[in-house]
Design an enzyme around this catalytic site. Sequence first.
Site, PDB file in Angstrom:
ATOM      1  CG  ASP A 275      45.962  34.099  30.568  1.00 49.07           C
ATOM      2  OD1 ASP A 275      45.357  34.230  31.642  1.00 49.07           O
ATOM      3  OD2 ASP A 275      46.030  34.990  29.694  1.00 49.07           O
TER       4      ASP A 275
ATOM      5  CG  ASN B 155      35.177  39.891  28.522  1.00 47.92           C
ATOM      6  OD1 ASN B 155      34.327  39.084  28.176  1.00 47.92           O
ATOM      7  ND2 ASN B 155      36.040  39.631  29.492  1.00 47.92           N
TER       8      ASN B 155
ATOM      9  CG  HIS C 265      31.587  41.297  30.492  1.00 44.41           C
ATOM     10  ND1 HIS C 265      32.827  40.984  30.994  1.00 44.41           N
ATOM     11  CD2 HIS C 265      31.517  42.657  30.456  1.00 44.41           C
ATOM     12  CE1 HIS C 265      33.480  42.102  31.283  1.00 44.41           C
ATOM     13  NE2 HIS C 265      32.711  43.131  30.960  1.00 44.41           N
TER      14      HIS C 265
ATOM     15  CD  GLU D  29      41.906  36.491  31.673  1.00 42.54           C
ATOM     16  OE1 GLU D  29      42.746  37.369  31.424  1.00 42.54           O
ATOM     17  OE2 GLU D  29      40.997  36.638  32.502  1.00 42.54           O
TER      18      GLU D  29
END
Length: 287
Positions: free
Chosen positions: A161, A169, A174, A204
């Site tokens: 992760d 972001n 983004h 993610e």
Amino acid sequence: MVVSLSNFVYGLINFTSALEIIVLSLSYALVLFMWISISLYIKGDKLIKIFLFAHTFYLIFSVYALLYFIGFVGYNYVSSHGTSIGLIIEALLLSYLVAYKFKIMEQEKEEEKLKQIELKLLASTDPMTKLYNRRYFTEISQEVLYISKREKKNLSILMIDIDRFKRVNDTFGHQFGDEVLINLSRLLLDSQRKSDIVCRYGGEEFVILLPNTALQDATLLAEKLRKQVESFTLISPKDEDFNFTVSIGVAQIDVENEPDIEKALKRADDALYIAKNSGRNRVSAKE
């Protein structure tokens, strides 16, 4: 076939009459074929042009032979063998037509196969990262687990992760977040072994299935991967060096007793949670 058989039987009784019937039948057949060919050509069938071309040759030579037999044309090799020559030319052209048609059919089969492969690939991959998607991972993991059971080999899993990805972001947008995901995907692919299966599991989060790998070795691979990501640099939209990190959870699948990888995924997820709560940019393993 029934007509031909009936005509053959009739020919045994009266050969001359049977021959007349054959000639008449062929005449009707030629007219019918010509009409069908022209109809198909009008509808846009390109290959039928070859048939029309071949048939036209036959008709020209046949008419020339007919003119010889009724006395309008003098004797020569072509006039006396016109029908045969026409048939030979038509047969050659039709042979080419059949061969060409088979070639096209083979090409269409290959194109269909490639299309099916492409559709299958599209259905099994994530469009942005080009990694396998979660659906495919679920399917292939069962096959890998079955092989591991059969061969009695270890099987481990990494759950990865990106740390503080939401902040990426929110800070850079983004689009830059997508660049981070794509570059991480490339790092994962570059670091994988041939037997490893890399998947974008969602958002993610990424998963790597490690065949023939015990927990300890999987943990070492995870640590190596963590360091590679940590040292990787991107240029942010602000034209500054940007680094990001990942946290990784590691688990080994009990290939003898577990029917699928779901429990191992849960253990890897729990280990990932521990890595996150321990400060991020860490590897955590769970038995």
